[in-house]
Design an enzyme around this catalytic site. Structure first.
Site, short mmCIF file in Angstrom:
data_model
loop_
_atom_site.label_atom_id
_atom_site.label_comp_id
_atom_site.label_asym_id
_atom_site.label_seq_id
_atom_site.Cartn_x
_atom_site.Cartn_y
_atom_site.Cartn_z
N HIS A 1 -7.20 5.21 1.59
CA HIS A 1 -6.58 4.92 0.29
C HIS A 1 -6.63 6.10 -0.68
CE1 HIS A 1 -6.06 0.70 1.26
NE2 HIS A 1 -7.23 0.79 1.86
N ASN B 1 0.82 -1.22 0.00
CA ASN B 1 0.00 0.00 0.00
C ASN B 1 0.85 1.27 0.00
OD1 ASN B 1 -2.44 -1.40 0.14
ND2 ASN B 1 -2.30 -1.57 2.36
N LYS C 1 -0.42 3.99 4.37
CA LYS C 1 -0.50 3.77 2.93
C LYS C 1 0.39 4.81 2.21
CE LYS C 1 -4.07 1.01 4.22
NZ LYS C 1 -5.15 1.00 5.18
N GLU D 1 -16.19 5.36 2.90
CA GLU D 1 -14.77 5.53 2.59
C GLU D 1 -14.62 6.35 1.33
OE1 GLU D 1 -12.75 1.74 2.51
OE2 GLU D 1 -13.83 1.07 4.29
N ASP E 1 -13.63 7.77 5.84
CA ASP E 1 -12.30 7.17 6.02
C ASP E 1 -11.63 7.21 4.65
OD1 ASP E 1 -10.16 5.41 6.08
OD2 ASP E 1 -11.19 3.91 7.30
N HIS F 1 -14.58 -0.84 5.66
CA HIS F 1 -13.46 -1.56 6.28
C HIS F 1 -13.87 -2.17 7.63
CE1 HIS F 1 -9.36 -1.80 8.17
NE2 HIS F 1 -9.03 -2.14 6.94
N SER G 1 -11.24 -0.32 0.01
CA SER G 1 -9.94 -0.98 0.11
C SER G 1 -9.83 -2.27 -0.69
CB SER G 1 -9.60 -1.25 1.58
OG SER G 1 -10.66 -1.94 2.20
C1 LIG Z 1 -5.82 0.31 6.24
C2 LIG Z 1 -7.16 0.82 6.59
C3 LIG Z 1 -7.50 1.15 7.90
C4 LIG Z 1 -6.62 0.83 9.05
O1 LIG Z 1 -5.58 1.72 9.14
P1 LIG Z 1 -4.27 1.30 9.92
O2 LIG Z 1 -3.56 2.58 10.10
O3 LIG Z 1 -3.56 0.34 9.04
O4 LIG Z 1 -4.71 0.69 11.20
C5 LIG Z 1 -8.71 1.77 8.12
N1 LIG Z 1 -9.57 1.99 7.12
C6 LIG Z 1 -9.30 1.64 5.86
C7 LIG Z 1 -10.30 1.92 4.80
C8 LIG Z 1 -8.10 1.03 5.56
O5 LIG Z 1 -7.83 0.65 4.32
#
Ligand SMILES: *Cc1c(COP(=O)(O)O)cnc(C)c1O
Length: 383
Positions: A207, A47, A236, A175, A204, A133, A179
């Site tokens: 990505h 990522n 990421k 999101e 969120d 997620h 993901s």
């Molecule tokens: C990777 C991810 C997370 C978690 O984040 P970390 O910092 O790895 O704990 C949360 N939400 C989404 C959409 C993700 O892809």
């Protein structure tokens, strides 16, 4: 049933389902190449979208930060752990994304759990996109509020749920970029629908941040949307780890009172915040990294359209190739591994039944030659 029987039974069930998870330590995993057992693989599962995990300026900043502040924060931010490096990075983030406040968390998982737990009360409803997620869905499931999922990226489905009478508040969760599918949410419509119903919007953008939009400001900025809570993560595109929640003054103050993941947990090392600040400077300045990534995405999609696998509509770095059955996905990943490519087969329960896939992630570190070689190997393995 004894404890041991319960554990053995669960493991047995996992093995039988073809979804047993394993992991293996590598010697190097985040860059263009993954090295394991002295074999070098072209890495299409990382990522680290912009290649920043290996960036000299960021590595130097982390070293420099450790020299200034030591390696640990020494405690919760509410005791001694909140350092000037955290504060400066929070201010830099808030300024970059146009929010009054930013609060750092140790991970995206912790940020999502903390926010949802701190906000939800018994009569409330959390309306989350079906493909959200695990960190979001699990937090909602364990909260006192009621979790309702709306159909993926379907604003009408969200609207219907929002219109149902409730005595509590409504929190809408989605999101920026999904993901496992790489597709993007219709944030402008979701924001409007949520606001109209008096709900609170949480996005969120794990990505999208760093990768999408002007200066990498992410999905929300690109769609001209300002959610009440914007979660960005640093595992990421930032190439490190950690997360931040962007919000209003009062929301930040509220979270500082009630977000247990902040209060009862050791703050991120100040050196890490110091390095993340350098990473943000690289993200803002290095437009060529985003250009390279987008050129790589276009090249991959053009070639992959000719393969007998289902290619999703994703325009992002996440390019899933849907295989279907678990065993077929595992087999394809293994075949590619023999040819020097590192790709992960993603299976249920992480994705819906019957949609086991190769989750291909493209990064700015890949060259056109890397991508062409992958396409050739995929062609040989599937045609
Ligand atoms: C990777 C991810 C997370 C978690 O984040 P970390 O910092 O790895 O704990 C949360 N939400 C989404 C959409 C993700 O892809």
């Amino acid at each position: 049933m004894t404890w041991q029987q319960r554990i053995d039974g669960a493991l047995e069930q996992r093995r039988a389902s073809g979804s047993f998870r394993t992991r293996q330590a590598n010697e190097h995993g985040s860059g263009r190449y993954l090295v394991q057992d002295a074999h070098r693989y072209l890495n299409f599962s990382s990522n680290d979208y912009l290649g920043i995990s290996q960036h000299a300026r960021v590595i130097t900043a982390w070293q420099h930060g450790a020299e200034i502040y030591g390696v640990g924060s020494g405690g919760s931010g509410h005791v001694t752990g909140y350092n000037e490096a955290h504060q400066q990075f929070e201010e830099q983030l808030a300024d970059w994304l146009g929010y009054p406040r930013a609060l750092l968390f140790i991970s995206g998982f912790a940020a999502n759990q903390a926010v949802i737990a701190a906000l939800s009360e018994k009569p409330d409803r959390i309306l989350a996109d079906k493909l959200s997620h695990a960190s979001l869905l699990e937090a909602a499931m364990h909260s006192p509020a009621q979790l309702r999922r709306f159909a993926h990226n379907d604003v009408a489905s969200l609207q219907k749920l929002l219109a149902q009478p409730t005595e509590g508040q409504q929190l809408v969760v989605t999101e920026g970029v999904f993901s496992m599918d790489g597709d993007e949410a219709p944030l402008a419509d979701i924001a409007q629908t949520t606001r109209h119903a008096g709900g609170l919007l949480m996005v969120d953008d794990a990505h999208g941040i760093g990768v999408i939009g002007d200066e990498g400001r992410g999905s929300c900025d690109q769609q001209n949307v300002k959610p009440d809570l914007l979660v960005v993560t640093f595992g990421k595109a930032f190439g490190a780890s950690g997360a931040a929640v962007l919000c209003s003054e009062s929301m930040a103050d509220y979270l500082l009172q009630f977000a247990r993941h902040l209060i009862y947990s050791t703050a991120m090392p100040p050196a890490q915040a110091y390095a993340l600040s350098a990473s943000l400077n690289v993200i803002r300045e290095d437009n060529f990294r985003r250009s390279q990534l987008h050129a790589n995405i276009a090249r991959f999609r053009m070639g992959a359209a000719r393969l007998p696998l289902e290619l999703r509509a994703s325009q992002t770095a996440i390019q899933p190739l849907i295989v279907g059955e678990n065993q077929a996905a595992i087999h394809l990943a293994a075949t590619l591994r023999e040819r020097g490519f590192w790709l992960t087969a993603i299976r249920p329960p992480t994705v819906p039944q019957g949609t086991a896939r190769l989750r291909i992630t493209l990064t700015a570190s890949h060259t056109f030659e890397d991508i062409d070689r992958l396409l050739e190997a995929l062609h040989d393995a599937t045609c």
